[in-house]
Design a protein around this motif. Structure first.
Motif: not given
Length: 153
Positions: A119-145
Motif C-alpha cells: 500500500x503506497x500513496x501516489x501523493x505521499x511517502x509513509x515515513x514510519x510505522x510503530x517504532x520501539x526502543x529496547x530497554x536492554x538492547x544487548x540482552x534482547x538482541x541476543x535473545x532474538x538471535x
C-alpha cells in the motif's frame, strides 16, 4: 499491488539478519479469537522469520490470546511498515512441534503467505510505522538471535 509472495524489501526486513539495525521496528499481527473478535498483537524482528518469500515462521510467547487464536483458526494478518509503504500479509498458520532443547518457551508457527498487499500513496511517502526502543538492547538482541535460530529448525 497484490501478490502471493513477499517483495524483496519485505523479505530482507524479515530475513533474521542485522537485528541490531532492525531493533526499533515493530509490527502488528492480527488474529481472530474463538469468539470471532479481532485481536492485535505487536511483534518484533526477533519473533518473525522469512524462510522464503512464501513462508514465515513465528515465535510467540506461550499462553497468549494470539497463540490461542492461531491454534483455533490458523488465520492471521501481518502488518509491516517499510520503505515508504505499508504491507498487509494474509497468512495461513499451523503450529510447529515444540523444540525440546529450546532456550526460550515459545510457541512456533509456520505460516504460508496467501496474499501480500503493498500500500503506497501516489501523493505521499509513509515515513514510519510503530517504532520501539529496547530497554536492554544487548540482552534482547541476543535473545532474538537465538529465537530466530530456533525458528530455522
Amino acid at each position: 499491488m497484490l501478490t502471493e509472495h513477499l517483495p524483496e524489501a519485505l523479505y530482507t526486513l524479515l530475513d533474521g539478519t542485522e537485528l541490531e539495525k532492525k531493533q526499533h521496528d515493530a509490527f502488528v499481527l492480527q488474529s481472530v479469537t474463538k469468539e470471532g473478535r479481532p485481536h492485535a498483537a505487536m511483534i518484533s524482528a526477533g519473533e518473525i522469520l522469512a524462510v522464503s518469500s512464501t513462508n514465515l515462521r513465528l515465535a510467540l510467547w506461550k499462553n497468549t490470546t494470539t497463540v490461542n487464536s492461531l491454534r483455533h483458526s490458523g488465520q492471521a494478518l501481518f502488518i509491516a511498515w517499510h520503505g515508504g509503504a505499508a504491507y498487509y500479509v494474509t497468512l495461513e498458520c499451523e503450529a510447529l512441534p515444540p523444540l525440546k532443547e529450546a532456550k526460550y518457551e515459545r510457541e512456533r508457527f509456520s505460516c504460508r503467505v496467501i496474499t501480500v498487499k503493498e500500500d503506497r500513496a501516489k501523493y505521499a511517502d509513509l515515513t514510519s510505522g510503530p517504532v520501539i526502543r529496547l530497554h536492554e538492547p544487548d540482552g534482547v538482541l541476543k535473545r532474538w538471535s537465538e529465537t530466530l535460530e530456533e525458528l530455522k529448525r
